[in-house]
Scaffold this motif. Structure first.
Motif, mmCIF file in Angstrom:
data_model
loop_
_atom_site.group_PDB
_atom_site.id
_atom_site.type_symbol
_atom_site.label_atom_id
_atom_site.label_comp_id
_atom_site.label_asym_id
_atom_site.label_seq_id
_atom_site.Cartn_x
_atom_site.Cartn_y
_atom_site.Cartn_z
ATOM 1 N N ILE A 246 9.749 0.360 -0.911
ATOM 2 C CA ILE A 246 8.799 -0.749 -0.804
ATOM 3 C C ILE A 246 8.264 -0.911 0.608
ATOM 4 O O ILE A 246 7.051 -1.031 0.829
ATOM 5 C CB ILE A 246 9.454 -2.052 -1.295
ATOM 6 C CG1 ILE A 246 9.710 -1.973 -2.802
ATOM 7 C CG2 ILE A 246 8.570 -3.258 -0.971
ATOM 8 C CD1 ILE A 246 10.380 -3.185 -3.386
ATOM 9 N N ILE A 247 9.162 -0.901 1.587
ATOM 10 C CA ILE A 247 8.729 -1.171 2.958
ATOM 11 C C ILE A 247 7.902 -0.015 3.522
ATOM 12 O O ILE A 247 6.822 -0.223 4.095
ATOM 13 C CB ILE A 247 9.944 -1.448 3.862
ATOM 14 C CG1 ILE A 247 10.640 -2.742 3.429
ATOM 15 C CG2 ILE A 247 9.508 -1.576 5.325
ATOM 16 C CD1 ILE A 247 11.912 -3.028 4.183
ATOM 17 N N VAL A 248 8.402 1.213 3.366
ATOM 18 C CA VAL A 248 7.756 2.353 4.014
ATOM 19 C C VAL A 248 6.520 2.834 3.253
ATOM 20 O O VAL A 248 5.509 3.192 3.868
ATOM 21 C CB VAL A 248 8.757 3.516 4.176
ATOM 22 C CG1 VAL A 248 8.090 4.712 4.847
ATOM 23 C CG2 VAL A 248 9.958 3.060 5.010
ATOM 24 N N LEU A 249 6.580 2.827 1.925
ATOM 25 C CA LEU A 249 5.469 3.382 1.151
ATOM 26 C C LEU A 249 4.386 2.364 0.808
ATOM 27 O O LEU A 249 3.276 2.754 0.451
ATOM 28 C CB LEU A 249 5.990 4.018 -0.144
ATOM 29 C CG LEU A 249 7.030 5.132 0.015
ATOM 30 C CD1 LEU A 249 7.318 5.794 -1.320
ATOM 31 C CD2 LEU A 249 6.583 6.156 1.044
ATOM 32 N N VAL A 250 4.722 1.064 0.906
ATOM 33 C CA VAL A 250 3.733 0.044 0.528
ATOM 34 C C VAL A 250 3.435 -0.922 1.679
ATOM 35 O O VAL A 250 2.292 -1.015 2.144
ATOM 36 C CB VAL A 250 4.202 -0.746 -0.717
ATOM 37 C CG1 VAL A 250 3.174 -1.812 -1.082
ATOM 38 C CG2 VAL A 250 4.417 0.191 -1.902
ATOM 39 N N LEU A 251 4.460 -1.619 2.164
ATOM 40 C CA LEU A 251 4.207 -2.705 3.109
ATOM 41 C C LEU A 251 3.761 -2.216 4.484
ATOM 42 O O LEU A 251 2.843 -2.780 5.085
ATOM 43 C CB LEU A 251 5.460 -3.577 3.241
ATOM 44 C CG LEU A 251 5.973 -4.244 1.957
ATOM 45 C CD1 LEU A 251 7.129 -5.178 2.266
ATOM 46 C CD2 LEU A 251 4.854 -5.004 1.261
ATOM 47 N N MET A 252 4.421 -1.195 5.007
ATOM 48 C CA MET A 252 4.073 -0.707 6.342
ATOM 49 C C MET A 252 2.941 0.309 6.327
ATOM 50 O O MET A 252 2.403 0.643 7.394
ATOM 51 C CB MET A 252 5.305 -0.097 7.011
ATOM 52 C CG MET A 252 6.378 -1.086 7.398
ATOM 53 S SD MET A 252 7.661 -0.338 8.431
ATOM 54 C CE MET A 252 6.742 -0.073 9.958
ATOM 55 N N MET A 253 2.595 0.800 5.165
ATOM 56 C CA MET A 253 1.581 1.851 5.086
ATOM 57 C C MET A 253 0.230 1.434 5.680
ATOM 58 O O MET A 253 -0.355 2.191 6.473
ATOM 59 C CB MET A 253 1.410 2.322 3.638
ATOM 60 C CG MET A 253 0.446 3.480 3.459
ATOM 61 S SD MET A 253 -1.260 2.950 3.228
ATOM 62 C CE MET A 253 -1.130 2.159 1.627
#
Length: 431
Positions: free
Chosen positions: A263-270
């Motif tokens: 969630i964090i790396v692939l969506v939120l921080m992308m």
């Protein structure tokens, strides 16, 4: 919670009472996750308003992601307090309170003065509000999974938890849509000046409304039966967990690590990473985020429902491998074909089905008397550690290698698949 023993008649797949429960639970969960993630989507603008302009842009962004991570650090305390009362006094009360605890700080974030107005007090107040949000979200996801699983008809636990998880990720989807609409309606200068506050104000108002709607929910049948038989956990559920369920806690924490990475790396921080790495415009990155979240929601629902037929243990390794491939697609392919970021993001979202295995595995790992506390402890401590550190780690490593986010997801996916394979429930699920 129940296990599958074949396909039930169509009429029992989702009775009307379960549909209402899932709808109300998912609505509130979606709003909570929307409130929580818009902070990440607006990280660059928040950095400009709440930290000194004299600082380098990368330092302000790192500090903002540090505040984002602080929300995760507050999750264990808030989650365990709410889970404690959820196991002792009932799931419904805590499930309703968590929405209000999220809505109030979200509304205040949209209204509070910035660094230019009150100086160093601005980031400090923002930190407090962010930690309040973290405490709220710490009770939302575990409480929601337990709530819908204990309401689910026989053989449909995976489908029920999948629908709720899809609702939670739907909050991220709503956040993406709102940010896209913001950039479409307002000029870049207006968004940067005051428009960024609108998503916070809207989220806070609707969150209060969701709290009132959740008052229509019924207590779960499992808790009512435990209460009638006086089988609710004694004074300190956490003591029982640490004494009798250490393996379940460790395995569940490892699976949660994979969930946080996805969630964090692939969506939120992308979006901010793509803006920094490849100088892509915010509208393009948010459209890509929308694509990733939509596909992630579908993938999670499908994989969760599949666990009613196939053991989560058997799905752990293939789903973990697919997650790794999706991470490399997202962070490697834009180097060659940056104009089709939406496509790479969609494929990355489809690779995130492992997320659907996490709640099902945790629900199987803990008995009903300490289920809420077990999920909350495992999920929130893991999210506090990995969710809190991931933004800082990725921000620090990405300047050295654009593939650092994908490598991080690979390590987390391996740990998550291992945890699910060796979860205590795996010994009894027919794998």
């Amino acid at each position: 919670m129940s296990s599958s023993s074949g396909n039930p008649p169509v009429a029992t797949i989702l009775p009307p009472s379960q549909i209402r429960t899932l709808a109300l639970a998912s609505l509130g969960g979606a709003l909570e996750f929307y409130d929580f993630v818009i902070f990440a989507f607006l990280a660059k603008l928040i950095a400009a308003h709440f930290f000194p302009v004299s600082q380098a842009e990368w330092l302000r962004q790192t500090e903002t992601f540090g505040l984002f991570g602080a929300g995760y650090l507050a999750r264990p305390l808030g989650g365990m307090i709410m889970a404690h009362f959820g196991d002792l006094s009932g799931r419904k009360k805590v499930f309703t309170f968590s929405v209000l605890l999220m809505a109030i700080p979200t509304l205040l974030m949209g209204l509070m003065p910035d660094y230019h107005a009150i100086g160093a007090g601005a980031p400090l107040i923002l930190l407090v509000l962010r930690m309040m949000q973290g405490a709220a979200i710490g009770g939302e996801a575990p409480g929601g999974w337990v709530f819908v699983a204990e309401h689910a008809p026989p053989g449909r636990t995976g489908l029920a938890t999948g629908l709720l998880t899809a609702g939670l990720t739907g909050g991220i989807l709503i956040g993406s849509i709102v940010i896209l609409a913001l950039h479409a309606v307002l000029s870049p200068d207006a968004v940067a000046d005051w428009g960024w506050r609108i998503p916070f104000v809207v989220g806070g108002i609707f969150g209060v409304g969701a709290m009132f709607l959740r008052r229509w929910l019924d207590e779960t049948p499992v808790f009512r039966e435990m209460h009638a038989r006086a089988e609710t956990a004694e004074t300190m559920p956490v003591k029982i967990l640490l004494r009798d369920h250490r393996r379940a806690i460790i395995c569940s924490a490892l699976t949660t690590w994979a969930l946080t990475a996805a969630i964090i790396v692939l969506v939120l921080m992308m979006p901010p990473l793509m803006q920094t790495l490849h100088h892509m415009p915010p509208a393009q990155t948010m459209l890509a985020s929308l694509s990733a979240t939509f596909c992630l929601t579908i993938s999670v629902l499908v994989v969760s429902a599949l666990t009613d037929i196939v053991s989560p243990r058997r799905l752990a390794v293939p789903c973990g491998a697919i997650l790794t491939v999706g991470a490399f697609v997202l962070y490697a392919m834009p180097l060659l074909f940056p104009k089709v970021l939406v496509l790479w993001s969609a494929l990355a979202g489809l690779s995130c089905g492992f997320i659907g295995l996490v709640p099902v595995g945790m629900l199987k790992a803990f008995p009903p008397s300490v289920r809420f506390s077990g999920l909350s402890l495992s999920y929130n401590v893991s999210y506090a550690i990995f969710g809190g550190l991931t933004p800082a780690i990725i921000s620090a490593l990405t300047p050295h290698s654009p593939l650092a986010p994908a490598l991080y997801v690979t390590i987390a996916a391996l740990a998550g698949a291992t945890g699910l394979r060796y979860s205590p429930s795996s010994e009894h699920d027919g794998a």
